[in-house]
Design an enzyme around this catalytic site. Structure first.
Site, PDB file in Angstrom:
ATOM      1  N   GLU A 319       6.832  -0.471  16.735  1.00  0.00           N
ATOM      2  CA  GLU A 319       6.694  -1.066  15.406  1.00  0.00           C
ATOM      3  C   GLU A 319       7.544  -0.404  14.317  1.00  0.00           C
ATOM      4  OE1 GLU A 319       2.287  -2.976  15.497  1.00  0.00           O
ATOM      5  OE2 GLU A 319       2.320  -0.822  15.149  1.00  0.00           O
TER       6      GLU A 319
HETATM    7  C1  ACM Z   1       0.831  -0.311  19.350  1.00  0.00           C
HETATM    8  O1  ACM Z   1      -0.240  -0.925  19.507  1.00  0.00           O
HETATM    9  N1  ACM Z   1       1.467  -0.394  18.215  1.00  0.00           N
HETATM   10  C2  ACM Z   1       1.398   0.473  20.412  1.00  0.00           C
END
Ligand code: ACM
Length: 676
Positions: A319
């Site tokens: 992310e």
């Molecule tokens: C995640 O759930 N961002 C690894």
């Protein structure tokens, strides 16, 4: 060993029927062993219970044997002597271990064991202490009360895991999880034969571990809630004593705001930075273009690599939105200069640099599936969270992988749904045998935006047991009803081992009820579940300081009571009397519940749920009256009830009333007046 005709007959039964035989006998084993053969008779368990150690031994094996006795004493309520019995012939349980295990447990550790219980004695044999730990948990699960007292049935068990990596990740950053929380969950992991604790230690919201080289990390990034290195050593030893590896995660280059509070020079933006208090994906990211970033990481990773003995080191990598990079002209110029077209290319460069630092410090890298870029070294492990396809892609490209997609406990899905997810099914089905060997197993994930120490256990347990079975037991073990029956037994047993998922639920209900009798509230609470997936995010603006003391925080992720009601309704004719009793209880529940809820600021938002439960009771009873009458229910009534049930099915105070679909079935049956 006593051989008799029944035993010989049973040995000849193929494995699948042996397993179902074990289920029919109500052996509450979870995960199901690879092979169970029931023998005649049982071994009495009483206050004379003693353990003897034969063959190879070491302190953690002796400690595990003593712990077994203490746990057996807790589960039976019988005082027992936990000191080893020197004379094996006088012991109730003899543990024979061949040799030591690995100095640092790896994914290659031999976890197999054999357990033979006869009416005279139980004998556990394993190559290594870790195999013995697994067998001890099986023995503990065999013990149950019967007409003649506690006993373990005579059995022969041969067992070993299907996958070498069976883990649980706990995020200790969004909400702080003290040492005691981690240790009791390690006890639960041991009970379910899980072997990897993935410790998510740094985030936007906190940096949770002491660095002696860079103390501003924890001093400025944690509100004072971090693990000292002494505590980290304690937890690593605690885990090793239970055959559990500890894999630390330092998520980079995103998810790093808390690092930047003390060390803003690591960041890509101008700062200043403060601890993030909200949930979501945020812009701050490390600056991949400055050598000073890698000099810092070299020292920091060196310090942490020396602290954590495990061969794997998790670098996160998930992310990263790239916004802070694109907002910095110096970073944009760097990307241009080096022919990087996208921020993904820049992250791939960062990963490459970090992978070589981690490897320099003697570790192998594991990262979330975003780290899978062309050119990333083949010896890293991919943790697949965005879908099982990334696991298949990784394996095809030569990477090892573990599955977490489908095992996110924070998403509040029922156990059967996690149980149905198999690392070897779906997109991985078509892999070649060689590619399949790269799939190491799976990890459940407990992200902590909506949990505190008080309710984290109830989000992990008992559903984690279903995932543990998926990862340990043979692939063909997939009977959902059997799984639920055994999971419920295991759930109660786990409380004796120190988990708090059941007791804490009752405590939280007592608080909601103003420390008055919460029995009436429990009738409703037992039938609601928190909204699924990321529904809570949309419901209100949560942050680190938001109280987590509402009904949605107490409610269990899966209502077993609603599941049982649905089972009754499947065959309403056979179960009509029981269904009527339950519906009547719901109908009448508001009499005492509504005044209680009106008095409490915390419960007022749940009043519609109470009203809906009562309405569902009334409607269900009317539907049964129509069904009994043999005449179809009037169309106007059906439409009115369907509309009411559609309203009742909607989330209320972030909760779902789980019995609505079953009552709808009764209404539909009454409308057609045939069998559902
Ligand atoms: C995640 O759930 N961002 C690894």
């Amino acid at each position: 060993m006593r051989i008799n005709a029944i035993a010989i007959l049973l040995v000849l039964i193929p494995m699948s029927s042996i397993s179902s035989f074990a289920q029919a006998e109500n052996l509450n084993l979870m995960p199901q062993p690879e092979r169970v053969v029931r023998r005649e008779g049982s071994l009495a368990i009483d206050g004379s219970f003693r353990v003897a150690l034969e063959g190879y031994t070491e302190p953690r094996l002796a400690a595990a044997a003593a712990r077994l006795v203490r746990n057996l004493s807790k589960e039976t309520g019988i005082p027992m002597n936990d000191r080893p019995e020197p004379d094996g012939s006088k012991a109730t349980l003899v543990i024979h271990c061949d040799h030591s295990g690995e100095a640092v447990q790896s994914i290659h550790e031999d976890e197999s064991y054999e357990l033979e219980v006869t009416p005279q004695q139980a004998r556990l044999t394993a190559s290594t202490p870790v195999g013995a730990f697994r067998g001890l948990q099986t023995f503990l699960q065999l013990v149950a009360p019967g007409p003649a007292g506690f006993s373990a049935p005579a059995v022969e068990i041969k067992d070993r895991p299907r996958f070498p990596w069976r883990g649980l990740m706990i995020d200790v950053c969004r909400h702080w999880m003290p040492v005691a929380v981690i240790e009791r969950n390690l006890d639960g992991m041991e009970a379910l034969k899980l072997n990897a604790f993935h410790w998510h230690l740094s985030e936007n919201q906190a940096f949770r571990i002491e660095s002696k080289l860079f103390p501003k990390l924890q001093e400025m990034g944690s509100d004072g809630h971090f693990y000292t290195q002494a505590q980290v050593n304690e937890i690593i030893a605690y885990a090793r004593d239970r055959g559990i590896r500890v894999v630390p995660e330092f998520d980079m280059p995103g998810h790093t705001t808390a690092w930047f509070v003390g060390y803003p020079e690591l960041a890509s933006g101008p700062g200043p930075y403060s601890i993030e208090r909200h949930w979501g994906v945020f812009d701050p990211a490390m600056d991949p273009t400055r050598e000073t970033t890698y000099e810092f990481l070299d020292k920091f990773i060196g310090e942490m690599a020396a602290l954590f003995p495990d061969e794997y080191f998790h670098i996160g990598g998930d992310e990263v939105n790239g916004k802070e990079w694109l907002a910095n002209p110096r970073i944009v110029a760097y990307m241009k200069e080096h022919g990087m077209k996208t921020t993904d290319d820049l992250q791939a460069y960062f990963n490459q640099r970090v992978v070589s630092i981690v490897e320099k410090h003697g570790k192998k890298v594991i990262g979330w599936d975003e780290v899978l870029h062309p050119g990333v070294p083949k010896d890293i492990v991919i943790q697949s969270w965005r879908g099982q396809k990334s696991l298949a892609d990784a394996a095809r490209q030569g990477y090892q992988g573990i599955l977490s997609s489908g095992y996110y406990l924070d998403l509040m899905h029922p156990a059967w749904q996690h149980y149905a997810v198999d690392p070897m099914e779906g997109p991985t089905t078509d892999l070649s045998p060689e590619e399949k060997t790269r799939i190491l197993g799976g990890e459940a994930c407990m992200w902590s935006e909506y949990v505190m120490p008080e309710n984290v256990d109830s989000r992990i347990w008992p559903r984690l047991a279903a995932i543990a079975e998926r990862l340990w037991s043979p692939k063909q073990v997939k009977d959902v009803d059997s799984m639920y029956a055994r999971m419920e037994v295991e759930s109660r047993r786990l409380e004796f081992l120190g988990l708090t998922h059941r007791s804490s639920y009752l405590k939280m209900l007592d608080r909601l009820a103003g420390f008055q009798d919460s029995q009436k509230l429990k009738v409703l609470a037992d039938l609601v579940e928190p909204v699924k997936e990321y529904g809570r995010e949309d419901a209100r603006d949560y942050n680190s300081f938001t109280p987590l003391n509402r009904l949605v925080d107490a409610a269990r992720p899966e209502s077993i009571e609603a599941r049982e009601f649905a089972k009754l309704v499947e065959d309403w004719r056979a179960n009509e009397a029981r269904i009527r009793k339950v519906l009547t209880k719901w109908r009448d529940s508001t009499v005492e519940l509504v005044p209680l809820m009106q008095r409490s600021n915390l419960l007022q938002e749940d009043l519609p749920l109470a009203e809906n439960l009562s309405s569902a009771g009334i409607v269900g009873l009317q539907a049964l009256d129509y069904l009994d009458s043999g005449k179809p229910a009037p169309q106007a009534w059906v439409e009115q009830q369907q509309a009411m049930l559609s309203q009742a099915a909607k989330p209320q105070a972030e909760l779902l009333l789980m019995i609505v679909p079953s009552v709808r079935k009764l209404v539909q049956s009454a409308a057609g007046n045939g069998a559902p």
